[in-house]
Design a protein around this motif. Sequence first.
Motif, PDB file in Angstrom:
ATOM      1  N   LYS A  27       0.785  -1.238   0.000  1.00 35.68           N
ATOM      2  CA  LYS A  27       0.000   0.000   0.000  1.00 35.68           C
ATOM      3  C   LYS A  27       0.814   1.283   0.000  1.00 35.68           C
ATOM      4  CE  LYS A  27      -3.544  -2.676   0.136  1.00 35.68           C
ATOM      5  NZ  LYS A  27      -4.226  -2.993  -1.139  1.00 35.68           N
ATOM      6  N   VAL A  28       2.105   1.211  -0.418  1.00 33.65           N
ATOM      7  CA  VAL A  28       2.876   2.439  -0.602  1.00 33.65           C
ATOM      8  C   VAL A  28       2.403   3.092  -1.893  1.00 33.65           C
ATOM      9  CG1 VAL A  28       5.156   3.429  -1.015  1.00 33.65           C
ATOM     10  CG2 VAL A  28       4.881   1.570   0.641  1.00 33.65           C
ATOM     11  N   SER A  29       2.040   4.353  -1.835  1.00 35.34           N
ATOM     12  CA  SER A  29       1.481   5.011  -3.017  1.00 35.34           C
ATOM     13  C   SER A  29       2.561   5.222  -4.081  1.00 35.34           C
ATOM     14  CB  SER A  29       0.875   6.357  -2.632  1.00 35.34           C
ATOM     15  OG  SER A  29       1.894   7.292  -2.335  1.00 35.34           O
ATOM     16  N   PRO A  30       2.181   5.158  -5.342  1.00 34.04           N
ATOM     17  CA  PRO A  30       3.156   5.389  -6.419  1.00 34.04           C
ATOM     18  C   PRO A  30       3.824   6.758  -6.318  1.00 34.04           C
ATOM     19  CG  PRO A  30       1.170   4.392  -7.297  1.00 34.04           C
ATOM     20  CD  PRO A  30       0.866   4.756  -5.874  1.00 34.04           C
ATOM     21  N   HIS A  31       3.064   7.799  -5.935  1.00 36.85           N
ATOM     22  CA  HIS A  31       3.624   9.145  -5.833  1.00 36.85           C
ATOM     23  C   HIS A  31       4.685   9.211  -4.740  1.00 36.85           C
ATOM     24  CE1 HIS A  31      -0.236   9.919  -7.914  1.00 36.85           C
ATOM     25  NE2 HIS A  31       0.477  10.858  -8.542  1.00 36.85           N
TER      26      HIS A  31
END
Length: 358
Positions: free
Chosen positions: A276-280
């Motif tokens: 769940k680490v965001s791409p941004h």
Amino acid sequence: MRLSAVWSEALRNLATGTSRLVIAAAVLGSALAGLSVADGSAVVSLVDDAAGYRAAGSAVSTLSSTGRVDGGACEALVGLPDAEHAGAMRRAPADLVALTMPASPIPTYEVTPGFAALLTGSMTDAGLLVSDAAAEALGITAGDLLQTSDGDAPVDATYTYPDDGRRSGLGYAVVIVTGSGTYDECWLSQWPQSPDSTGLLATVLTHQPADPSGRDEAPVLSQLNGRLGAAMDAASLFDLRPTRALPWVALGVGALLGVVLVALRRLELASARHSKVSPHAQLLQVLLEATAIGVTAAGVMAVPMTVVIARAPVEAALTLGVIGARTAVLGAAGLVVGAVAATALVRERHLFRYFSDR
């Protein structure tokens, strides 16, 4: 993911070696050093060639016309763009006879102050100049008294006039600075060279013919030393040097390294996305890590480039600094762009493929 957490993760990766900071900075820094030193060496070679061209008198244009050169007009040419020195000369009515060598009169010339500056490299108040060869034969130096058949004459300065292809005559001679009358030649030293300014040499001629019969020979425009070529366009040689594109090669090298570094971490990055680490946030994290590597690589590159600058001619130092900075910036920028672009192409759905390709 908060910004503080991104910073913390980037610093952790850099400290633990996950980002491969040391090896990546060493590889990129070495590549950038090689590229910048290669381009810098080419520039230093051009500067040395230009210095040799000028030292040989190849940048000096001369106009010869016996008894028709206006000394004042010739001196005024120093006001032309890029003109360094300008002055007139003529053969003296009688050669100087030194008491130590009474049977061998020394060729003697009368010149304007600007011509004396052209010989010595700077403006001088000298009244009597002796060439190095003549001074050695006479056993005198600047400041000594030269004993002549007309009395003692103080030697104000000596000058160097090597036998390197330039016109002969002044290599073994005495030069007396005067300031009146007409002369036989006008010399103009100019850098960079300009054909337009050289053409203005004709303006120093008087309208009165030296020969009352009017059968004067045509003025002769020539180069003091043509051994190294009629002209040297240093600016064009610099712009067209074969190594001019090397800083842009640094951009490609940096980009390639950035892609490789991310390719080696695809599994890690995809796993983080699965967690769940965001791409941004991940893009920002990689950007920070790549920036740190790029800055460190620039520091590695700066060491050999500093040595090159320290050993280079003073006039080349600024250009070499610009080359080094441009190579470092492009190389680091390429690394960041390559790493960020490669990270953007990582997909969570390819996690198992990355795992199997590990």
